[in-house]
Design a protein around this motif. Sequence first.
Motif, short mmCIF file in Angstrom:
data_model
loop_
_atom_site.label_atom_id
_atom_site.label_comp_id
_atom_site.label_asym_id
_atom_site.label_seq_id
_atom_site.Cartn_x
_atom_site.Cartn_y
_atom_site.Cartn_z
N GLY A 14 21.34 11.98 -0.45
CA GLY A 14 20.43 13.08 -0.13
C GLY A 14 18.97 12.69 -0.08
N HIS A 15 18.63 11.50 -0.58
CA HIS A 15 17.23 11.05 -0.58
C HIS A 15 16.90 10.13 0.58
N ALA A 16 17.91 9.70 1.33
CA ALA A 16 17.69 8.71 2.38
C ALA A 16 17.00 9.34 3.59
N THR A 17 15.92 8.72 4.01
CA THR A 17 15.25 9.11 5.26
C THR A 17 15.52 8.10 6.37
N GLU A 18 16.28 7.08 6.02
CA GLU A 18 16.64 6.03 6.97
C GLU A 18 17.95 5.41 6.52
N PHE A 19 18.82 5.16 7.47
CA PHE A 19 20.07 4.47 7.18
C PHE A 19 20.02 3.08 7.81
N GLN A 20 20.23 2.06 7.01
CA GLN A 20 20.33 0.72 7.56
C GLN A 20 21.76 0.53 8.06
N ILE A 21 21.90 0.05 9.28
CA ILE A 21 23.20 -0.08 9.91
C ILE A 21 23.64 -1.54 9.89
N TYR A 22 24.80 -1.77 9.30
CA TYR A 22 25.40 -3.10 9.24
C TYR A 22 26.69 -3.10 10.06
N GLN A 23 27.03 -4.26 10.58
CA GLN A 23 28.27 -4.42 11.35
C GLN A 23 29.06 -5.58 10.78
N ALA A 24 30.35 -5.32 10.56
CA ALA A 24 31.28 -6.38 10.15
C ALA A 24 32.16 -6.71 11.33
N ASP A 25 32.23 -8.00 11.68
CA ASP A 25 33.06 -8.45 12.79
C ASP A 25 33.39 -9.92 12.58
N VAL A 26 33.87 -10.56 13.63
CA VAL A 26 34.27 -11.96 13.48
C VAL A 26 33.10 -12.87 13.14
N GLY A 27 31.88 -12.42 13.38
CA GLY A 27 30.71 -13.21 13.05
C GLY A 27 30.24 -13.03 11.62
N GLY A 28 30.89 -12.14 10.87
CA GLY A 28 30.50 -11.88 9.49
C GLY A 28 29.96 -10.48 9.32
#
Length: 487
Positions: A387-401
Amino acid sequence: MSVPLVPLSDLQIATRKELQQTGGCAASSCGSKAGSADMDPATWAKVKDHPCYSEEAHHYFARMHVAVAPACNIQCNYCNRKYDCANESRPGVVSERLTPEQAARKVMAVASKVPQLSVLGIAGPGDAAYDWRRTRATFDLVAARLPDVKLCMSSNGLALPDHVDEIVAMNIDHVTITINAIDPEIGQQIYPWIFFQGRRRTGLEAATILRDRQLQGLEMLTARGVLVKVNSVLIPGINDAHLTEVNRAVKERGAFLHNIMPLISDPAHGTHFGLTGRRGPTAAELKKVQDSCAGGVNLMRHCRQCRADAVGLLGEDRGQEFTLEKLPEVVEDAPEARAAYRDWVAEERRDRAAAAANAEAAVPAPEKPVLFAVCTRGSGRVNQHFGHATEFQIYQADVGGIRFVGHRRADNYCLGGQGDAARMDEILRVLADVPHVLCARIGDGPRKRLLAAGIEAIETPQDYIETAISAVLSTRNARNGRAAQRA
Protein backbone atom coordinates in the motif's frame (compact mmCIF):
# COMPACT_ATOMS: atom_id res chain seq x y z
CA MET A 1 28.46 -5.01 7.73
CA SER A 2 26.55 -2.09 9.19
CA VAL A 3 25.76 0.79 6.88
CA PRO A 4 27.65 3.98 7.68
CA LEU A 5 26.16 7.43 7.79
CA VAL A 6 22.58 6.71 6.65
CA PRO A 7 19.95 4.12 7.65
CA LEU A 8 19.84 1.02 5.50
CA SER A 9 16.12 1.48 4.83
CA ASP A 10 16.80 4.82 3.15
CA LEU A 11 19.20 3.46 0.58
CA GLN A 12 18.12 2.54 -2.91
CA ILE A 13 20.43 -0.43 -3.33
CA ALA A 14 20.16 -3.39 -5.63
CA THR A 15 22.64 -6.08 -6.48
CA ARG A 16 22.19 -8.46 -9.33
CA LYS A 17 24.02 -11.49 -10.61
CA GLU A 18 26.92 -10.47 -12.83
CA LEU A 19 26.45 -12.59 -15.95
CA GLN A 20 29.33 -13.42 -18.24
CA GLN A 21 29.17 -11.03 -21.18
CA THR A 22 31.22 -10.26 -24.25
CA GLY A 23 31.92 -6.79 -25.48
CA GLY A 24 31.62 -5.28 -22.02
CA CYS A 25 27.86 -5.04 -21.40
CA ALA A 26 24.65 -7.02 -21.50
CA ALA A 27 22.73 -6.49 -24.71
CA SER A 28 19.41 -6.32 -22.91
CA SER A 29 20.42 -3.80 -20.28
CA CYS A 30 22.88 -1.04 -19.68
CA GLY A 31 26.11 -2.64 -18.68
CA SER A 32 24.53 -3.06 -15.27
CA LYS A 33 25.21 -6.79 -15.33
CA ALA A 34 28.79 -6.24 -16.37
CA GLY A 35 31.36 -5.94 -13.64
CA SER A 36 35.01 -5.08 -13.41
CA ALA A 37 35.92 -8.41 -15.04
CA ASP A 38 33.75 -7.70 -18.09
CA MET A 39 35.12 -4.37 -19.28
CA ASP A 40 38.36 -2.48 -19.34
CA PRO A 41 39.33 -0.84 -16.02
CA ALA A 42 38.97 2.71 -17.34
CA THR A 43 35.39 2.14 -18.47
CA TRP A 44 34.46 0.30 -15.27
CA ALA A 45 35.83 3.19 -13.21
CA LYS A 46 33.55 5.57 -15.13
CA VAL A 47 30.33 3.58 -14.83
CA LYS A 48 30.47 1.76 -11.51
CA ASP A 49 29.29 4.74 -9.44
CA HIS A 50 27.15 6.48 -12.07
CA PRO A 51 23.43 5.93 -11.40
CA CYS A 52 22.41 6.58 -15.01
CA TYR A 53 25.12 4.56 -16.75
CA SER A 54 24.73 1.49 -14.55
CA GLU A 55 21.38 0.01 -13.48
CA GLU A 56 23.07 -1.56 -10.49
CA ALA A 57 24.69 1.71 -9.42
CA HIS A 58 21.39 3.59 -9.51
CA HIS A 59 20.30 1.71 -6.38
CA TYR A 60 23.41 2.87 -4.54
CA PHE A 61 24.33 6.32 -5.78
CA ALA A 62 22.67 9.71 -6.07
CA ARG A 63 22.84 12.34 -8.75
CA MET A 64 21.97 15.98 -8.73
CA HIS A 65 21.13 18.37 -11.54
CA VAL A 66 21.64 22.11 -11.32
CA ALA A 67 19.46 24.37 -13.45
CA VAL A 68 22.06 26.78 -14.77
CA ALA A 69 21.45 26.50 -18.54
CA PRO A 70 18.03 27.97 -19.43
CA ALA A 71 18.78 28.94 -23.05
CA CYS A 72 17.87 26.46 -25.79
CA ASN A 73 18.44 26.40 -29.54
CA ILE A 74 15.65 24.07 -30.65
CA GLN A 75 11.96 23.59 -29.99
CA CYS A 76 10.59 20.09 -29.36
CA ASN A 77 6.90 19.31 -29.60
CA TYR A 78 7.08 17.36 -26.34
CA CYS A 79 8.84 20.06 -24.33
CA ASN A 80 7.62 23.01 -22.29
CA ARG A 81 10.29 24.45 -20.02
CA LYS A 82 8.52 25.63 -16.89
CA TYR A 83 9.68 27.27 -13.69
CA ASP A 84 8.38 27.40 -10.10
CA CYS A 85 6.85 23.98 -10.51
CA ALA A 86 8.07 21.93 -7.55
CA ASN A 87 5.40 19.23 -7.78
CA GLU A 88 5.83 18.30 -11.45
CA SER A 89 8.42 15.65 -12.21
CA ARG A 90 9.59 15.59 -15.83
CA PRO A 91 12.53 16.92 -17.86
CA GLY A 92 12.67 20.67 -18.37
CA VAL A 93 10.93 21.54 -15.11
CA VAL A 94 12.72 23.43 -12.34
CA SER A 95 11.87 25.45 -9.25
CA GLU A 96 14.96 27.67 -9.32
CA ARG A 97 17.29 28.91 -12.01
CA LEU A 98 20.78 29.27 -10.59
CA THR A 99 23.90 31.23 -11.36
CA PRO A 100 27.09 29.14 -11.53
CA GLU A 101 28.10 30.47 -8.11
CA GLN A 102 24.74 29.55 -6.58
CA ALA A 103 24.90 26.13 -8.20
CA ALA A 104 28.36 25.41 -6.80
CA ARG A 105 27.19 26.39 -3.32
CA LYS A 106 24.19 24.10 -3.66
CA VAL A 107 26.34 21.17 -4.83
CA MET A 108 28.62 21.64 -1.83
CA ALA A 109 25.60 21.62 0.51
CA VAL A 110 24.19 18.44 -1.02
CA ALA A 111 27.56 16.69 -0.98
CA SER A 112 27.95 17.44 2.72
CA LYS A 113 24.56 15.87 3.54
CA VAL A 114 24.15 13.12 0.94
CA PRO A 115 27.13 10.73 0.98
CA GLN A 116 25.57 8.78 -1.90
CA LEU A 117 26.20 11.74 -4.24
CA SER A 118 28.50 10.68 -7.07
CA VAL A 119 27.44 12.73 -10.10
CA LEU A 120 26.70 16.35 -10.93
CA GLY A 121 24.73 16.78 -14.13
CA ILE A 122 23.61 19.81 -16.11
CA ALA A 123 20.49 18.98 -18.10
CA GLY A 124 19.02 22.39 -18.76
CA PRO A 125 16.31 23.41 -18.33
CA GLY A 126 17.49 24.51 -21.79
CA ASP A 127 20.56 23.02 -23.43
CA ALA A 128 23.87 22.65 -21.62
CA ALA A 129 25.98 22.83 -24.79
CA TYR A 130 24.16 25.87 -26.19
CA ASP A 131 24.27 27.72 -22.85
CA TRP A 132 27.93 26.77 -22.61
CA ARG A 133 29.27 29.78 -20.71
CA ARG A 134 27.11 29.00 -17.68
CA THR A 135 27.69 25.25 -18.01
CA ARG A 136 31.46 25.60 -18.12
CA ALA A 137 31.62 28.09 -15.26
CA THR A 138 29.56 25.77 -13.04
CA PHE A 139 31.68 22.73 -13.79
CA ASP A 140 34.91 24.67 -13.21
CA LEU A 141 33.74 25.79 -9.77
CA VAL A 142 32.54 22.36 -8.69
CA ALA A 143 35.56 20.45 -10.03
CA ALA A 144 37.88 22.67 -8.00
CA ARG A 145 35.98 21.92 -4.77
CA LEU A 146 34.70 18.36 -5.25
CA PRO A 147 37.16 16.44 -7.42
CA ASP A 148 35.59 13.08 -6.48
CA VAL A 149 32.19 13.98 -7.99
CA LYS A 150 31.79 13.03 -11.65
CA LEU A 151 30.68 15.64 -14.19
CA CYS A 152 27.91 14.85 -16.63
CA MET A 153 25.92 16.89 -19.15
CA SER A 154 22.96 16.52 -21.50
CA SER A 155 22.40 18.16 -24.87
CA ASN A 156 20.15 18.06 -27.91
CA GLY A 157 23.41 17.88 -29.89
CA LEU A 158 23.06 20.91 -32.12
CA ALA A 159 25.85 22.90 -30.46
CA LEU A 160 27.74 19.90 -29.14
CA PRO A 161 30.47 19.57 -31.82
CA ASP A 162 31.66 23.10 -31.00
CA HIS A 163 32.65 22.11 -27.44
CA VAL A 164 34.09 18.59 -27.66
CA ASP A 165 37.68 19.71 -27.05
CA GLU A 166 36.65 21.59 -23.91
CA ILE A 167 34.48 18.70 -22.70
CA VAL A 168 37.44 16.33 -22.94
CA ALA A 169 39.84 18.80 -21.32
CA MET A 170 37.44 19.32 -18.40
CA ASN A 171 37.13 15.56 -17.74
CA ILE A 172 33.42 15.51 -18.46
CA ASP A 173 33.40 11.82 -19.29
CA HIS A 174 29.62 11.28 -19.51
CA VAL A 175 27.47 13.06 -22.10
CA THR A 176 23.84 12.42 -23.01
CA ILE A 177 22.53 13.33 -26.47
CA THR A 178 18.82 13.27 -27.24
CA ILE A 179 18.33 11.73 -30.70
CA ASN A 180 14.72 11.01 -31.56
CA ALA A 181 15.13 10.37 -35.29
CA ILE A 182 17.78 9.93 -37.96
CA ASP A 183 15.24 10.30 -40.77
CA PRO A 184 14.57 14.03 -41.35
CA GLU A 185 11.04 13.22 -42.55
CA ILE A 186 10.32 11.92 -39.06
CA GLY A 187 12.43 14.56 -37.34
CA GLN A 188 10.43 17.45 -38.78
CA GLN A 189 7.33 16.06 -37.05
CA ILE A 190 9.12 16.37 -33.70
CA TYR A 191 11.00 19.67 -34.04
CA PRO A 192 9.14 22.79 -35.27
CA TRP A 193 12.38 24.78 -35.54
CA ILE A 194 16.05 25.03 -34.66
CA PHE A 195 18.29 28.09 -34.28
CA PHE A 196 21.58 27.53 -36.09
CA GLN A 197 24.29 29.88 -37.35
CA GLY A 198 22.33 32.99 -36.54
CA ARG A 199 18.91 32.16 -37.91
CA ARG A 200 15.84 30.02 -37.32
CA ARG A 201 15.34 27.04 -39.61
CA THR A 202 12.31 24.80 -40.04
CA GLY A 203 11.08 21.66 -41.81
CA LEU A 204 13.41 19.18 -43.48
CA GLU A 205 16.30 21.63 -43.42
CA ALA A 206 16.11 21.95 -39.65
CA ALA A 207 15.69 18.22 -39.07
CA THR A 208 18.60 17.38 -41.37
CA ILE A 209 20.99 19.88 -39.77
CA LEU A 210 20.05 18.67 -36.30
CA ARG A 211 20.50 15.00 -37.24
CA ASP A 212 23.90 15.64 -38.81
CA ARG A 213 25.16 17.66 -35.86
CA GLN A 214 23.94 15.06 -33.37
CA LEU A 215 25.71 12.20 -35.13
CA GLN A 216 28.83 14.32 -35.61
CA GLY A 217 28.96 15.13 -31.90
CA LEU A 218 28.43 11.47 -31.01
CA GLU A 219 31.31 10.37 -33.26
CA MET A 220 33.64 13.09 -31.96
CA LEU A 221 32.97 12.25 -28.31
CA THR A 222 33.29 8.49 -28.59
CA ALA A 223 36.50 8.89 -30.58
CA ARG A 224 37.92 10.79 -27.59
CA GLY A 225 36.86 8.18 -25.04
CA VAL A 226 33.81 9.97 -23.64
CA LEU A 227 30.92 7.68 -22.70
CA VAL A 228 27.76 8.74 -24.52
CA LYS A 229 24.20 7.85 -23.61
CA VAL A 230 21.60 8.49 -26.29
CA ASN A 231 18.09 9.42 -25.14
CA SER A 232 15.14 8.85 -27.46
CA VAL A 233 11.56 9.81 -26.68
CA LEU A 234 9.15 7.13 -27.89
CA ILE A 235 6.29 8.93 -29.65
CA PRO A 236 3.56 6.52 -30.81
CA GLY A 237 2.62 7.02 -34.43
CA ILE A 238 5.74 9.05 -35.21
CA ASN A 239 9.00 7.31 -34.30
CA ASP A 240 7.94 4.08 -32.58
CA ALA A 241 8.79 1.93 -35.62
CA HIS A 242 11.90 4.00 -36.34
CA LEU A 243 13.80 3.67 -33.06
CA THR A 244 15.42 0.39 -34.07
CA GLU A 245 17.09 2.39 -36.87
CA VAL A 246 18.19 5.02 -34.36
CA ASN A 247 19.60 2.27 -32.14
CA ARG A 248 21.53 0.80 -35.06
CA ALA A 249 22.92 4.18 -36.13
CA VAL A 250 24.14 5.19 -32.68
CA LYS A 251 25.68 1.77 -32.09
CA GLU A 252 27.74 2.20 -35.27
CA ARG A 253 29.05 5.46 -33.85
CA GLY A 254 30.06 4.06 -30.47
CA ALA A 255 27.21 5.03 -28.12
CA PHE A 256 27.51 3.31 -24.75
CA LEU A 257 23.80 3.28 -23.87
CA HIS A 258 20.43 3.88 -25.50
CA ASN A 259 17.64 5.15 -23.26
CA ILE A 260 14.21 4.85 -24.91
CA MET A 261 11.80 6.92 -22.81
CA PRO A 262 8.02 7.23 -23.02
CA LEU A 263 6.47 10.47 -24.28
CA ILE A 264 4.93 12.47 -21.42
CA SER A 265 1.91 14.17 -22.97
CA ASP A 266 -0.48 15.31 -20.25
CA PRO A 267 -2.30 18.35 -21.72
CA ALA A 268 -1.79 20.13 -18.40
CA HIS A 269 1.91 20.38 -19.19
CA GLY A 270 1.20 22.68 -22.13
CA THR A 271 3.30 20.89 -24.73
CA HIS A 272 2.28 20.79 -28.38
CA PHE A 273 1.89 17.02 -28.35
CA GLY A 274 -0.12 17.16 -25.13
CA LEU A 275 -2.46 19.88 -26.37
CA THR A 276 -3.06 18.14 -29.71
CA GLY A 277 -3.90 14.75 -28.21
CA ARG A 278 -0.72 12.82 -28.97
CA ARG A 279 -0.70 10.00 -26.42
CA GLY A 280 2.26 8.45 -24.68
CA PRO A 281 3.03 4.74 -25.02
CA THR A 282 1.78 2.07 -22.66
CA ALA A 283 4.29 0.14 -20.57
CA ALA A 284 3.83 -2.85 -22.87
CA GLU A 285 4.43 -0.71 -25.98
CA LEU A 286 7.58 0.76 -24.46
CA LYS A 287 8.92 -2.68 -23.54
CA LYS A 288 8.14 -3.99 -27.04
CA VAL A 289 10.20 -1.24 -28.67
CA GLN A 290 13.01 -1.70 -26.17
CA ASP A 291 13.02 -5.45 -26.78
CA SER A 292 13.11 -4.87 -30.54
CA CYS A 293 16.49 -3.17 -30.07
CA ALA A 294 18.06 -6.23 -28.44
CA GLY A 295 21.45 -6.86 -29.96
CA GLY A 296 22.05 -3.18 -30.60
CA VAL A 297 23.31 -0.57 -28.17
CA ASN A 298 22.89 -1.63 -24.56
CA LEU A 299 19.58 -0.36 -23.24
CA MET A 300 18.93 1.75 -20.19
CA ARG A 301 15.64 0.70 -18.60
CA HIS A 302 15.85 2.42 -15.22
CA CYS A 303 15.46 6.06 -16.31
CA ARG A 304 13.04 8.15 -14.22
CA GLN A 305 12.93 11.15 -16.64
CA CYS A 306 14.29 13.47 -13.98
CA ARG A 307 13.61 17.14 -13.48
CA ALA A 308 16.38 19.54 -14.46
CA ASP A 309 16.94 20.28 -10.76
CA ALA A 310 16.56 16.75 -9.33
CA VAL A 311 18.53 15.76 -6.23
CA GLY A 312 18.94 12.30 -4.74
CA LEU A 313 18.63 8.70 -5.81
CA LEU A 314 16.80 7.92 -9.02
CA GLY A 315 13.12 7.57 -8.20
CA GLU A 316 13.26 10.17 -5.44
CA ASP A 317 13.70 13.92 -5.49
CA ARG A 318 15.08 15.78 -2.48
CA GLY A 319 15.44 19.05 -4.32
CA GLN A 320 13.08 20.92 -2.01
CA GLU A 321 15.42 20.18 0.91
CA PHE A 322 18.16 22.20 -0.79
CA THR A 323 16.52 25.33 -2.15
CA LEU A 324 18.63 28.49 -1.96
CA GLU A 325 16.93 29.90 1.12
CA LYS A 326 17.65 26.65 3.00
CA LEU A 327 21.36 26.49 2.22
CA PRO A 328 23.79 27.29 5.04
CA GLU A 329 26.02 30.30 4.60
CA VAL A 330 29.12 28.20 5.17
CA VAL A 331 29.32 24.64 3.88
CA GLU A 332 31.94 22.19 5.08
CA ASP A 333 32.75 19.35 2.71
CA ALA A 334 32.64 15.75 3.95
CA PRO A 335 34.84 13.75 1.55
CA GLU A 336 35.54 11.12 4.20
CA ALA A 337 31.80 10.37 4.45
CA ARG A 338 31.54 9.78 0.72
CA ALA A 339 34.67 7.62 0.76
CA ALA A 340 33.36 5.51 3.64
CA TYR A 341 30.05 5.05 1.88
CA ARG A 342 31.74 3.92 -1.34
CA ASP A 343 33.82 1.40 0.60
CA TRP A 344 30.63 -0.01 2.06
CA VAL A 345 29.03 -0.21 -1.38
CA ALA A 346 31.98 -2.19 -2.74
CA GLU A 347 31.60 -4.79 0.02
CA GLU A 348 27.81 -4.88 -0.32
CA ARG A 349 28.09 -5.45 -4.05
CA ARG A 350 30.23 -8.52 -3.51
CA ASP A 351 27.90 -10.00 -0.88
CA ARG A 352 24.73 -9.35 -2.83
CA ALA A 353 26.16 -10.64 -6.11
CA ALA A 354 26.97 -13.94 -4.42
CA ALA A 355 23.47 -14.19 -2.92
CA ALA A 356 21.86 -13.45 -6.28
CA ALA A 357 24.02 -16.02 -8.08
CA ASN A 358 23.13 -18.68 -5.52
CA ALA A 359 19.43 -17.86 -5.86
CA GLU A 360 19.47 -18.14 -9.64
CA ALA A 361 21.47 -21.36 -9.59
CA ALA A 362 18.99 -23.00 -7.21
CA VAL A 363 16.05 -23.09 -9.63
CA PRO A 364 15.90 -24.05 -13.33
CA ALA A 365 15.12 -21.11 -15.60
CA PRO A 366 11.48 -20.93 -16.73
CA GLU A 367 10.82 -21.87 -20.34
CA LYS A 368 8.83 -18.68 -20.87
CA PRO A 369 9.71 -15.27 -19.36
CA VAL A 370 7.94 -14.51 -16.07
CA LEU A 371 7.47 -10.94 -14.79
CA PHE A 372 7.54 -9.87 -11.15
CA ALA A 373 6.53 -6.51 -9.66
CA VAL A 374 8.63 -5.73 -6.59
CA CYS A 375 7.76 -3.35 -3.76
CA THR A 376 11.09 -2.07 -2.47
CA ARG A 377 12.50 0.92 -0.63
CA GLY A 378 15.97 -0.09 -1.71
CA SER A 379 18.88 -2.26 -0.57
CA GLY A 380 17.90 -4.85 -3.18
CA ARG A 381 15.30 -6.31 -0.85
CA VAL A 382 11.56 -6.81 -0.80
CA ASN A 383 11.05 -4.36 2.04
CA GLN A 384 8.01 -2.20 1.29
CA HIS A 385 4.31 -2.56 2.12
CA PHE A 386 2.20 -2.93 -1.02
CA GLY A 387 0.00 0.00 0.00
CA HIS A 388 2.97 2.36 0.33
CA ALA A 389 4.53 1.68 -3.08
CA THR A 390 4.46 4.54 -5.58
CA GLU A 391 6.61 2.58 -8.00
CA PHE A 392 6.95 -1.08 -8.84
CA GLN A 393 10.32 -2.37 -9.99
CA ILE A 394 9.78 -4.96 -12.71
CA TYR A 395 12.01 -8.02 -12.87
CA GLN A 396 11.99 -10.80 -15.46
CA ALA A 397 13.07 -14.39 -14.96
CA ASP A 398 14.01 -16.29 -18.12
CA VAL A 399 16.79 -18.36 -19.62
CA GLY A 400 19.15 -15.42 -19.12
CA GLY A 401 18.57 -15.37 -15.37
CA ILE A 402 16.77 -12.86 -13.16
CA ARG A 403 17.12 -9.26 -14.21
CA PHE A 404 15.61 -5.83 -13.84
CA VAL A 405 13.66 -4.78 -16.94
CA GLY A 406 11.94 -1.54 -15.91
CA HIS A 407 9.76 0.29 -13.45
CA ARG A 408 6.14 1.32 -13.44
CA ARG A 409 4.71 4.19 -11.48
CA ALA A 410 1.34 4.25 -9.73
CA ASP A 411 0.04 6.30 -6.82
CA ASN A 412 0.26 4.45 -3.52
CA TYR A 413 -2.88 2.51 -2.60
CA CYS A 414 -2.90 3.40 1.11
CA LEU A 415 -3.98 6.87 2.19
CA GLY A 416 -4.00 7.44 5.93
CA GLY A 417 -4.58 3.77 6.61
CA GLN A 418 -7.43 3.45 4.10
CA GLY A 419 -7.28 1.99 0.62
CA ASP A 420 -8.26 4.07 -2.40
CA ALA A 421 -10.35 2.17 -4.97
CA ALA A 422 -9.48 4.45 -7.88
CA ARG A 423 -5.77 4.06 -7.18
CA MET A 424 -6.18 0.31 -7.01
CA ASP A 425 -7.84 0.37 -10.43
CA GLU A 426 -4.80 2.17 -11.80
CA ILE A 427 -2.40 -0.30 -10.16
CA LEU A 428 -4.29 -3.19 -11.75
CA ARG A 429 -4.02 -1.48 -15.13
CA VAL A 430 -0.29 -0.85 -14.71
CA LEU A 431 0.38 -4.45 -13.65
CA ALA A 432 -2.02 -6.13 -16.08
CA ASP A 433 0.71 -8.32 -17.63
CA VAL A 434 2.54 -9.13 -14.37
CA PRO A 435 1.48 -12.38 -12.65
CA HIS A 436 3.32 -11.89 -9.34
CA VAL A 437 3.73 -9.02 -6.87
CA LEU A 438 6.40 -9.32 -4.17
CA CYS A 439 5.93 -7.15 -1.09
CA ALA A 440 6.76 -7.01 2.59
CA ARG A 441 3.09 -6.87 3.60
CA ILE A 442 -0.31 -6.57 1.94
CA GLY A 443 -3.86 -6.31 3.30
CA ASP A 444 -6.61 -8.80 2.57
CA GLY A 445 -8.58 -6.32 0.46
CA PRO A 446 -5.89 -5.47 -2.11
CA ARG A 447 -4.70 -9.09 -2.10
CA LYS A 448 -8.17 -10.23 -3.19
CA ARG A 449 -8.41 -7.49 -5.83
CA LEU A 450 -5.08 -8.56 -7.27
CA LEU A 451 -6.02 -12.23 -7.23
CA ALA A 452 -9.30 -11.51 -9.01
CA ALA A 453 -7.22 -9.88 -11.75
CA GLY A 454 -4.96 -12.91 -12.01
CA ILE A 455 -2.09 -11.43 -9.98
CA GLU A 456 -0.63 -13.32 -7.04
CA ALA A 457 0.61 -11.20 -4.11
CA ILE A 458 3.41 -12.82 -2.10
CA GLU A 459 4.85 -11.53 1.18
CA THR A 460 8.63 -12.03 1.37
CA PRO A 461 9.76 -9.37 3.87
CA GLN A 462 13.46 -8.46 3.75
CA ASP A 463 14.37 -11.16 1.23
CA TYR A 464 16.78 -10.21 -1.50
CA ILE A 465 14.78 -9.68 -4.69
CA GLU A 466 16.52 -12.50 -6.55
CA THR A 467 16.12 -14.85 -3.58
CA ALA A 468 12.40 -14.07 -3.38
CA ILE A 469 11.90 -14.61 -7.11
CA SER A 470 13.81 -17.89 -6.99
CA ALA A 471 11.52 -19.08 -4.16
CA VAL A 472 8.41 -18.23 -6.18
CA LEU A 473 9.75 -20.08 -9.21
CA SER A 474 10.52 -23.09 -7.04
CA THR A 475 6.96 -23.10 -5.70
CA ARG A 476 5.58 -22.76 -9.25
CA ASN A 477 7.66 -25.69 -10.44
CA ALA A 478 6.49 -27.86 -7.56
CA ARG A 479 2.87 -26.87 -8.12
CA ASN A 480 3.12 -27.56 -11.85
CA GLY A 481 4.75 -30.93 -11.13
CA ARG A 482 1.90 -31.98 -8.86
CA ALA A 483 -0.66 -30.87 -11.44
CA ALA A 484 1.10 -32.90 -14.13
CA GLN A 485 1.06 -36.00 -11.91
CA ARG A 486 -2.66 -35.64 -11.24
CA ALA A 487 -3.30 -35.28 -14.98
